[in-house]
Design an enzyme around this catalytic site. Structure first.
Site, PDB file in Angstrom:
ATOM      1  N   LYS A  78      -4.551  -5.031  -6.829  1.00  0.00           N
ATOM      2  CA  LYS A  78      -3.381  -4.230  -7.181  1.00  0.00           C
ATOM      3  C   LYS A  78      -2.924  -4.618  -8.576  1.00  0.00           C
ATOM      4  O   LYS A  78      -3.016  -5.790  -8.964  1.00  0.00           O
ATOM      5  CB  LYS A  78      -2.260  -4.504  -6.179  1.00  0.00           C
ATOM      6  N   GLY A 178      11.767  10.661   5.500  1.00  0.00           N
ATOM      7  CA  GLY A 178      11.075  10.892   4.224  1.00  0.00           C
ATOM      8  C   GLY A 178      10.164  12.102   4.314  1.00  0.00           C
ATOM      9  O   GLY A 178       9.194  12.099   5.078  1.00  0.00           O
ATOM     10  N   VAL A 179      10.509  13.145   3.554  1.00  0.00           N
ATOM     11  CA  VAL A 179       9.678  14.353   3.558  1.00  0.00           C
ATOM     12  C   VAL A 179       9.190  14.631   2.135  1.00  0.00           C
ATOM     13  O   VAL A 179       9.298  15.728   1.623  1.00  0.00           O
ATOM     14  CB  VAL A 179      10.424  15.572   4.159  1.00  0.00           C
ATOM     15  N   GLY A 180       8.660  13.587   1.495  1.00  0.00           N
ATOM     16  CA  GLY A 180       8.060  13.724   0.168  1.00  0.00           C
ATOM     17  C   GLY A 180       6.637  14.234   0.309  1.00  0.00           C
ATOM     18  O   GLY A 180       6.354  15.103   1.135  1.00  0.00           O
ATOM     19  N   VAL A 182       3.710  12.815   1.487  1.00  0.00           N
ATOM     20  CA  VAL A 182       3.064  12.609   2.793  1.00  0.00           C
ATOM     21  C   VAL A 182       3.890  13.251   3.910  1.00  0.00           C
ATOM     22  O   VAL A 182       3.376  14.021   4.730  1.00  0.00           O
ATOM     23  CB  VAL A 182       2.869  11.097   3.070  1.00  0.00           C
TER      24      VAL A 182
HETATM   25  P1  NAD Z   1       7.145  10.353  -2.105  1.00  0.00           P
HETATM   26  O1  NAD Z   1       7.941   9.642  -3.147  1.00  0.00           O
HETATM   27  O2  NAD Z   1       6.552  11.666  -2.427  1.00  0.00           O
HETATM   28  O3  NAD Z   1       8.045  10.565  -0.783  1.00  0.00           O
HETATM   29  C1  NAD Z   1       8.927   9.621  -0.295  1.00  0.00           C
HETATM   30  C2  NAD Z   1      10.168  10.349   0.160  1.00  0.00           C
HETATM   31  O4  NAD Z   1      11.042   9.416   0.792  1.00  0.00           O
HETATM   32  C3  NAD Z   1      10.941  10.987  -0.994  1.00  0.00           C
HETATM   33  O5  NAD Z   1      11.185  12.369  -0.714  1.00  0.00           O
HETATM   34  C4  NAD Z   1      12.244  10.185  -1.039  1.00  0.00           C
HETATM   35  O6  NAD Z   1      13.366  10.954  -1.445  1.00  0.00           O
HETATM   36  C5  NAD Z   1      12.368   9.736   0.406  1.00  0.00           C
HETATM   37  N1  NAD Z   1      13.257   8.592   0.604  1.00  0.00           N
HETATM   38  C6  NAD Z   1      13.490   7.546  -0.224  1.00  0.00           C
HETATM   39  N2  NAD Z   1      14.402   6.730   0.305  1.00  0.00           N
HETATM   40  C7  NAD Z   1      14.760   7.265   1.494  1.00  0.00           C
HETATM   41  C8  NAD Z   1      15.683   6.892   2.514  1.00  0.00           C
HETATM   42  N3  NAD Z   1      16.432   5.787   2.411  1.00  0.00           N
HETATM   43  N4  NAD Z   1      15.798   7.682   3.609  1.00  0.00           N
HETATM   44  C9  NAD Z   1      15.064   8.806   3.714  1.00  0.00           C
HETATM   45  N5  NAD Z   1      14.182   9.213   2.784  1.00  0.00           N
HETATM   46  C10 NAD Z   1      14.039   8.461   1.684  1.00  0.00           C
HETATM   47  O7  NAD Z   1       6.041   9.299  -1.631  1.00  0.00           O
HETATM   48  P2  NAD Z   1       4.748   9.583  -0.746  1.00  0.00           P
HETATM   49  O8  NAD Z   1       3.575   9.649  -1.635  1.00  0.00           O
HETATM   50  O9  NAD Z   1       5.015  10.706   0.211  1.00  0.00           O
HETATM   51  O10 NAD Z   1       4.657   8.222   0.060  1.00  0.00           O
HETATM   52  C11 NAD Z   1       5.498   7.958   1.174  1.00  0.00           C
HETATM   53  C12 NAD Z   1       5.132   6.596   1.762  1.00  0.00           C
HETATM   54  O11 NAD Z   1       3.762   6.598   2.165  1.00  0.00           O
HETATM   55  C13 NAD Z   1       5.266   5.418   0.782  1.00  0.00           C
HETATM   56  O12 NAD Z   1       5.656   4.272   1.503  1.00  0.00           O
HETATM   57  C14 NAD Z   1       3.856   5.236   0.260  1.00  0.00           C
HETATM   58  O13 NAD Z   1       3.625   3.918  -0.197  1.00  0.00           O
HETATM   59  C15 NAD Z   1       3.063   5.544   1.511  1.00  0.00           C
HETATM   60  N6  NAD Z   1       1.677   5.984   1.261  1.00  0.00           N
HETATM   61  C16 NAD Z   1       1.427   7.112   0.553  1.00  0.00           C
HETATM   62  C17 NAD Z   1       0.114   7.542   0.365  1.00  0.00           C
HETATM   63  C18 NAD Z   1      -0.189   8.804  -0.392  1.00  0.00           C
HETATM   64  O14 NAD Z   1      -1.336   9.293  -0.300  1.00  0.00           O
HETATM   65  N7  NAD Z   1       0.757   9.384  -1.094  1.00  0.00           N
HETATM   66  C19 NAD Z   1      -0.951   6.804   0.904  1.00  0.00           C
HETATM   67  C20 NAD Z   1      -0.670   5.664   1.654  1.00  0.00           C
HETATM   68  C21 NAD Z   1       0.653   5.268   1.826  1.00  0.00           C
END
Ligand code: NAD
Length: 344
Positions: A78, A178-180, A182
């Site tokens: 990392k 969290g509805v980002g 993923v």
């Molecule tokens: P992202 O930033 O697109 O989505 C995260 C969402 O969580 C955002 O919409 C944010 O507003 C929301 N959030 C933040 N704080 C919050 C809270 N206190 N309560 C509710 N919602 C909150 O990120 P992502 O790419 O969707 O990743 C989400 C998680 O999955 C992270 O922990 C990331 O490390 C993990 N992850 C992602 C991937 C990937 O392919 N993107 C792969 C493995 C793991």
């Protein structure tokens, strides 16, 4: 370094400073036993250099486990950049990062992580071929989130099967934190499968959009732990299963894509005692790194990605079955299997 609790037999840790661009970066290689160490680059405004160092150690160890459980020919590494991703980014900073990565001669492969975009990685790629998650190029794999979300959906069903005797999600109540990237894709899968969704996010726009598309009920971020549901799916932050939230959770399954969901490994023991089926995060969320691994191999192959994803879900099922049989926490079982795959 050798006395730190976060030190877990790491092979090497590299510190980089570039006077011209102000780059301050640490690249930690936990293990290259399975292949080149792979893991994203995080840019974060750490309070101290010590915090950046410890984060690099922890995250790189986690990547060794994730890559081993996904059965990829990759070790764990990392990169962290100590800086503010909103104010300190420049193309030259990432070019300097690219030169730092290049100096490791392919023992470390990078990609995007928190605070680092596809565009940033494209600047790094001007200086090195050892970066992935790019949107252009002969093996570009693009955004890994849809593959991560598909894996989380399939893994959530595998966990539901263990808890309820069926993986049919029709009318199951599922809370999603969290509805980002993923969480958003995951909600589409869950809605199509007939689940009743209760969602939350600190981003009002994201939550509105997903609620409109899926008919989900929306709750405040602070209230998500108190909703009685069948399944809780964390897809935002780490350490959300902790002594404060654990007694509030009234669910039978926890299955989501967020990294480092358990504040400590003991939280997994407590979940097991409560009879909650917990899908270890670094197993269920391995879809993204599988997608990236295909790019690293030099020729992106969707069929290979799909086969690896299906195998990952079988591995998750094996972990859950063994945990149930042996009365142990699923995270403990997964850790033991991962260690065995890293150190043969
Ligand atoms: P992202 O930033 O697109 O989505 C995260 C969402 O969580 C955002 O919409 C944010 O507003 C929301 N959030 C933040 N704080 C919050 C809270 N206190 N309560 C509710 N919602 C909150 O990120 P992502 O790419 O969707 O990743 C989400 C998680 O999955 C992270 O922990 C990331 O490390 C993990 N992850 C992602 C991937 C990937 O392919 N993107 C792969 C493995 C793991």
């Amino acid at each position: 370094m050798f006395d730190k609790p976060a030190f877990a037999g790491h092979e090497s840790v590299h510190h980089f400073f570039d006077a011209k661009t102000g780059l301050r970066a640490i690249i930690a290689l936990h293990s290259t036993a399975r292949g080149p160490a792979a893991g994203g680059c995080r840019m974060w405004k750490y309070a101290t250099a010590e915090d950046a160092f410890v984060d690099a150690l922890r995250l790189s160890e986690g990547m060794s486990y994730k890559n081993a459980m996904a059965d990829l020919p990759l070790g764990g590494g990392k990169a962290v950049i100590w800086g503010n991703s909103r104010t300190d980014k420049t193309p030259d900073l990432f070019r300097a990062l690219g030169r730092a990565i290049n100096s490791l001669n392919g023992t470390y492969w990078s990609a995007e992580d928190v605070g680092v975009s596809v565009q940033d990685m494209a600047f790094a790629a001007e200086e090195t071929k050892f970066v992935s998650g790019l949107s252009t190029g002969k093996a570009a794999s693009g955004d890994p989130s849809p593959v991560t979300a598909k894996g989380v959906f399939l893994g959530l069903k595998a966990a539901a099967l263990r808890a309820f005797g069926t993986d049919d999600l029709t009318n199951r109540t599922i809370t999603v934190q969290g509805v980002g990237h993923v969480g958003g894709y995951l909600c589409s899968h869950l809605a199509r499968a007939g689940a009743k969704l209760v969602i939350t996010d600190v981003n009002a726009e994201a939550v509105d959009q997903v609620a409109r598309a899926t008919g989900a009920q929306v709750v405040d971020p602070a209230d998500i732990y108190d909703v009685a549901a069948d399944i809780f799916s964390p897809n935002a932050l780490g350490a959300i299963i902790n002594p404060e939230t654990l007694p509030r959770l009234r669910v039978r399954v926890i299955a989501g894509g967020a990294n480092n969901q358990l504040a400590t490994p003991e939280m997994g023991d407590r979940l097991s005692e409560k009879g909650v089926v917990y899908a270890p995060d670094y197993v269920i969320n391995g879809g993204g790194i599988i997608n990236v691994a295909s790019e690293i191999s030099g020729a992106y192959d969707p069929a290979w990605v799909e086969a690896k994803l299906q195998r990952l879900i079988q591995t998750l099922g094996d972990v859950l079955d063994r945990a149930q049989r042996e009365g142990r926490a699923a995270n403990r079982v997964a850790d033991a299997i991962a260690r065995g795959r890293i150190i043969p």
